[in-house]
Design a protein around this motif. Structure first.
Motif, PDB file in Angstrom:
ATOM      1  N   GLU A 316       0.826  -1.207   0.000  1.00  0.00           N
ATOM      2  CA  GLU A 316       0.000   0.000   0.000  1.00  0.00           C
ATOM      3  C   GLU A 316       0.861   1.259   0.000  1.00  0.00           C
ATOM      4  O   GLU A 316       0.571   2.227  -0.704  1.00  0.00           O
ATOM      5  CB  GLU A 316      -0.926  -0.001   1.215  1.00  0.00           C
ATOM      6  N   THR A 317       1.938   1.242   0.787  1.00  0.00           N
ATOM      7  CA  THR A 317       2.822   2.407   0.854  1.00  0.00           C
ATOM      8  C   THR A 317       3.607   2.573  -0.434  1.00  0.00           C
ATOM      9  O   THR A 317       3.823   3.695  -0.908  1.00  0.00           O
ATOM     10  CB  THR A 317       3.783   2.266   2.047  1.00  0.00           C
ATOM     11  N   GLN A 318       4.051   1.470  -1.026  1.00  0.00           N
ATOM     12  CA  GLN A 318       4.770   1.539  -2.301  1.00  0.00           C
ATOM     13  C   GLN A 318       3.896   2.149  -3.390  1.00  0.00           C
ATOM     14  O   GLN A 318       4.394   2.844  -4.280  1.00  0.00           O
ATOM     15  CB  GLN A 318       5.215   0.142  -2.724  1.00  0.00           C
ATOM     16  N   HIS A 319       2.592   1.902  -3.320  1.00  0.00           N
ATOM     17  CA  HIS A 319       1.673   2.404  -4.344  1.00  0.00           C
ATOM     18  C   HIS A 319       1.139   3.801  -4.026  1.00  0.00           C
ATOM     19  O   HIS A 319       0.540   4.443  -4.894  1.00  0.00           O
ATOM     20  CB  HIS A 319       0.496   1.444  -4.488  1.00  0.00           C
ATOM     21  N   TYR A 320       1.346   4.263  -2.810  1.00  0.00           N
ATOM     22  CA  TYR A 320       0.702   5.492  -2.347  1.00  0.00           C
ATOM     23  C   TYR A 320       1.175   6.717  -3.139  1.00  0.00           C
ATOM     24  O   TYR A 320       0.357   7.494  -3.650  1.00  0.00           O
ATOM     25  CB  TYR A 320       1.010   5.669  -0.862  1.00  0.00           C
ATOM     26  N   VAL A 321       2.475   6.882  -3.248  1.00  0.00           N
ATOM     27  CA  VAL A 321       3.028   8.044  -3.964  1.00  0.00           C
ATOM     28  C   VAL A 321       2.692   7.996  -5.450  1.00  0.00           C
ATOM     29  O   VAL A 321       2.243   8.998  -6.023  1.00  0.00           O
ATOM     30  CB  VAL A 321       4.540   8.155  -3.721  1.00  0.00           C
ATOM     31  N   PRO A 322       2.891   6.850  -6.150  1.00  0.00           N
ATOM     32  CA  PRO A 322       2.495   6.803  -7.563  1.00  0.00           C
ATOM     33  C   PRO A 322       1.014   7.112  -7.784  1.00  0.00           C
ATOM     34  O   PRO A 322       0.654   7.768  -8.762  1.00  0.00           O
ATOM     35  CB  PRO A 322       2.824   5.362  -7.964  1.00  0.00           C
ATOM     36  N   LYS A 323       0.185   6.655  -6.888  1.00  0.00           N
ATOM     37  CA  LYS A 323      -1.249   6.911  -7.016  1.00  0.00           C
ATOM     38  C   LYS A 323      -1.540   8.409  -6.901  1.00  0.00           C
ATOM     39  O   LYS A 323      -2.360   8.955  -7.648  1.00  0.00           O
ATOM     40  CB  LYS A 323      -1.992   6.140  -5.925  1.00  0.00           C
ATOM     41  N   LEU A 324      -0.871   9.074  -5.971  1.00  0.00           N
ATOM     42  CA  LEU A 324      -1.073  10.516  -5.800  1.00  0.00           C
ATOM     43  C   LEU A 324      -0.611  11.276  -7.042  1.00  0.00           C
ATOM     44  O   LEU A 324      -1.301  12.184  -7.521  1.00  0.00           O
ATOM     45  CB  LEU A 324      -0.322  10.992  -4.560  1.00  0.00           C
ATOM     46  N   ILE A 325       0.557  10.909  -7.579  1.00  0.00           N
ATOM     47  CA  ILE A 325       1.068  11.591  -8.777  1.00  0.00           C
ATOM     48  C   ILE A 325       0.112  11.401  -9.942  1.00  0.00           C
ATOM     49  O   ILE A 325      -0.201  12.346 -10.688  1.00  0.00           O
ATOM     50  CB  ILE A 325       2.476  11.068  -9.135  1.00  0.00           C
ATOM     51  N   ALA A 326      -0.386  10.168 -10.118  1.00  0.00           N
ATOM     52  CA  ALA A 326      -1.309   9.896 -11.222  1.00  0.00           C
ATOM     53  C   ALA A 326      -2.579  10.719 -11.077  1.00  0.00           C
ATOM     54  O   ALA A 326      -3.086  11.287 -12.059  1.00  0.00           O
ATOM     55  CB  ALA A 326      -1.642   8.406 -11.251  1.00  0.00           C
ATOM     56  N   ALA A 327      -3.113  10.818  -9.856  1.00  0.00           N
ATOM     57  CA  ALA A 327      -4.327  11.596  -9.629  1.00  0.00           C
ATOM     58  C   ALA A 327      -4.099  13.071  -9.951  1.00  0.00           C
ATOM     59  O   ALA A 327      -4.969  13.726 -10.549  1.00  0.00           O
ATOM     60  CB  ALA A 327      -4.784  11.433  -8.181  1.00  0.00           C
ATOM     61  N   ALA A 328      -2.941  13.599  -9.568  1.00  0.00           N
ATOM     62  CA  ALA A 328      -2.637  15.007  -9.846  1.00  0.00           C
ATOM     63  C   ALA A 328      -2.473  15.251 -11.346  1.00  0.00           C
ATOM     64  O   ALA A 328      -2.964  16.256 -11.874  1.00  0.00           O
ATOM     65  CB  ALA A 328      -1.365  15.414  -9.101  1.00  0.00           C
ATOM     66  N   LEU A 329      -1.794  14.339 -12.038  1.00  0.00           N
ATOM     67  CA  LEU A 329      -1.575  14.511 -13.479  1.00  0.00           C
ATOM     68  C   LEU A 329      -2.900  14.555 -14.234  1.00  0.00           C
ATOM     69  O   LEU A 329      -3.118  15.427 -15.083  1.00  0.00           O
ATOM     70  CB  LEU A 329      -0.698  13.377 -14.016  1.00  0.00           C
ATOM     71  N   ILE A 330      -3.795  13.634 -13.930  1.00  0.00           N
ATOM     72  CA  ILE A 330      -5.063  13.587 -14.666  1.00  0.00           C
ATOM     73  C   ILE A 330      -5.960  14.758 -14.281  1.00  0.00           C
ATOM     74  O   ILE A 330      -6.600  15.377 -15.139  1.00  0.00           O
ATOM     75  CB  ILE A 330      -5.800  12.260 -14.398  1.00  0.00           C
TER      76      ILE A 330
END
Length: 659
Positions: A316-330
């Motif tokens: 969950e922590t490994q995916h947390y930062v990538p998920k945030l970046i993806a949400a911001a980009l879109i």
């Protein structure tokens, strides 16, 4: 002011037979619209929204004289769209202090990022949240995500953004399976981002940190996780208290978007100061700053991506930062990532009045006095855990939010409210043996009102030492207020159990037996063969088949000293239900396996030696006695001439078998 120019254009577009008064000179520093501005304004409205078409005229509709129906409708719709958009933009420009609403957001986006009129409107609005992406040109659709150069977007963010493999995977997830949720998140973002971003900025955080709230809760004030995290920023109870969020019987400030944003900003600021990079601060928000610090010290690096390759971070922590970046980009470039503007239903920006309350108050009364709906009050005050506000005083008032513009009406109407029109509250601590009907009777309240005020789904949820807010009339003749509350609770779906169906607080609840059964008919009676499972007890099996423990012991020759049951043991039960199989000429055709529902209840047969009289102990109810002896409450009442089950005193001897 440019807003005045827009208003003048709107006025100029309306023909008038009367002579127009001379126009006053413009204020210093302001120029009037020139020809280019007017062409630009007219062109932007005529441009319309891509991908939309005018609706055909209704059958039989009259067209204006001298025009064809289709042409007339197109013109009317085009003008209506132009005026609607112009009014939205003009309204925002005329009131610089007002937050732009969802309609303005949509109107500005329809104009296009590079449209000069939009740029001039940005100067009028001076709204940072709308200016974030107005300078860079709009990106075309990204068709090859694997080879996309994210550096084209980095200057649009005040947080670091990178295109890592997991970032690309999350973008694809939001474009595909997670699309409907992401659309809701973006639609809801316009309600909270205009309020959250200035708080983050004032605390020294990047404004785009707001996307952490998006991936935590989808900007939902009522989000609640398995780890008991709550609110838009998903604080667990301990961290919420550490950062000043009140959590008690009345409120849970973790759900408040304003208070929780202040707390989240302080927490993230502390994490960033300790860990040194925003990726690490975000990871610390998810898993705890101490764990991130230990990982950094153990592996000698502060690179988040390198730490993810080592063992220590949960998935969950490994995916947390990538998920945030993806949400911001879109979110900032939805068109570039395949989202259409019409997919979003933007919500109005959060706006409210605040009123000071010096006493606990029913939310229904508040809503009526303010002339708004109870839902509006709930939505603006998600921290409230009860159907009323907390106790307060002149020295320590409670600040309640009301829809914008309703505070004055509330202040006038609440003064005129008679005491008997209001409810007040008492606090009751649940004791062993309490039932909802007993509690309601003791305070002169009603079970339905207690359930609604405490947001309980069922009276079975009563727990020992739990506290309940008990609504009671505020003065003489206040019964009408309580009756209205009961009626309102019933309309909203709240129902109370009959007293004889209530389970007293603290009643042991053993797990219901769920093992396999086989039924067969012997001598015209149904016999059940039950296989004992892990955790089963004689009491649980007896409850399932509506028999007594003594019956089970007798039917299976089980000694009293034998307490435990061995897994796999076969127990025979005679529940007295109708035969479960078809019988021909007295022969059993087939015995069938049944998955599990309890059989139809039937009274257990009377046996010699069974106690016929039971002395009611303190805390016992007719329900608990009936369960103990395998009979119904109605039977006990009939056998003992009891009219009111609540009036049975402790020590009374009850006949518990049929005469």
């Amino acid at each position: 002011m440019p807003s005045l120019c827009l208003m003048l254009v709107a006025l100029a577009s309306v023909p008038s037979a009367q002579e127009v008064l001379p126009m006053p000179p413009p204020p210093p520093g302001m120029r009037l619209l020139d020809t280019e501005d007017k062409k630009l304004l007219a062109g932007s409205a005529a441009q319309g929204e891509e991908g939309t078409a005018s609706a055909p005229a209704p059958a039989g509709a009259d067209a204006p004289e001298g025009t064809e129906p289709e042409e007339a409708n197109e013109e009317v719709e085009s003008e209506s769209a132009e005026l609607e958009e112009l009014r939205a933009l003009e309204g925002a420009a005329l009131d610089p202090g007002a937050r732009p609403n969802a309609q303005v957001l949509q109107s500005l986006r329809r104009l296009g990022i590079a449209n000069p009129l939009r740029l001039r409107m940005m100067d009028v609005l001076e709204e940072p949240t709308l200016r974030d992406d107005d300078t860079p040109p709009e990106l075309p659709l990204i068709r090859d995500l694997a080879n996309f150069d994210v550096r084209q977007l980095q200057d649009r963010y005040d947080i670091p953004v990178e295109m890592q493999p997991l970032v690309a995977q999350y973008i694809q997830f939001f474009q595909g399976p997670g699309r409907k949720w992401f659309r809701k998140w973006v639609s809801r973002s316009t309600r909270y981002m205009p309020m959250m971003q200035p708080i983050l900025e004032a605390k020294g955080l990047p404004r785009d940190t707001v996307y952490l709230a998006m991936i935590e809760s989808g900007f939902s004030a009522h989000a609640y996780s398995w780890a008991h995290a709550a609110g838009p920023w998903q604080f667990i109870p301990s961290t919420g208290r550490e950062y000043g969020l009140r959590q008690d019987f009345w409120v849970d400030e973790r759900r408040d978007p304003v208070k929780a944003t202040h707390a989240a900003a302080n927490y993230l600021k502390a994490l960033h100061k300790d860990l040194g990079h925003w990726y690490l601060a975000w990871a610390g928000y998810n898993t705890g700053g101490g764990r991130v610090r230990r990982m950094m010290d153990r592996h000698g690096t502060s690179n988040f991506w390198e730490l993810c390759e080592e063992k220590g971070f949960a998935k969950e922590t490994q995916h947390y930062v990538p998920k945030l970046i993806a949400a911001a980009l879109i979110s900032k470039n939805p068109g570039a990532f395949g989202f259409r503007e019409e997919e979003f239903e933007y919500e109005e920006a959060l706006a409210f009045d605040e009123v000071k309350l010096v006493d606990a108050m029913d939310l229904d009364v508040i809503a009526r006095a303010a002339g708004v709906s109870v839902k509006d009050v709930h939505d603006l005050n998600p921290e409230l855990k009860r159907w009323c506000t907390p106790p307060a005083s002149e020295k320590s008032p409670y600040l309640l939010r009301l829809p914008k513009g309703s505070a004055e009406k509330f202040a006038e109407n609440i003064k005129q409210l008679a005491p008997q029109e209001r409810l007040t509250f008492r606090i009751h601590k649940v004791r062993r043996g309490d039932t909802l009907s007993q509690i309601a009777g003791a305070y002169g309240s009603a079970p339905e009102a207690i359930l609604q005020f405490n947001r309980l789904k069922s009276a079975r949820a009563l727990r020992i030492n739990a506290e309940l807010a008990i609504p009671v009339p505020a003065g003489k003749g206040g019964g009408a207020a309580l009756e209205r509350k009961v009626a309102q609770a019933r309309r909203s779906g709240v129902t109370a159990l009959r007293p004889e169906e209530e389970i007293p607080a603290g009643t042991p609840r053993a797990p219901v037996a769920t093992g396999p059964i086989k039924t067969e008919v012997i001598g015209g009676r149904t016999r059940v063969i039950y296989g004992v499972q892990e955790g089963d007890s004689l009491w649980a099996i007896a409850q399932r088949f509506n028999v007594t423990v003594e019956d089970l012991r007798s039917w299976n020759s089980l000694p009293r000293r034998k307490r435990g049951l061995k897994v796999g043991t076969v127990i025979q039960v005679w529940p007295g239900a109708a035969p479960a199989v078809v019988e021909r000429s007295g022969t059993v055709v087939a015995a069938r396996e049944q998955p599990a529902p309890a059989l139809a209840p039937a009274p257990a047969p009377a046996k010699a030696g069974r106690a016929a009289v039971h002395t009611l102990a303190a805390g016992e109810t007719l329900w608990s006695v009936a369960q103990r002896y395998g009979v119904s409450v109605e039977d006990i009442k009939r056998w003992n001439n009891i009219k009111d089950h609540r009036a049975v005193p402790a020590g009374k001897q009850l006949t518990v078998t049929a005469p």
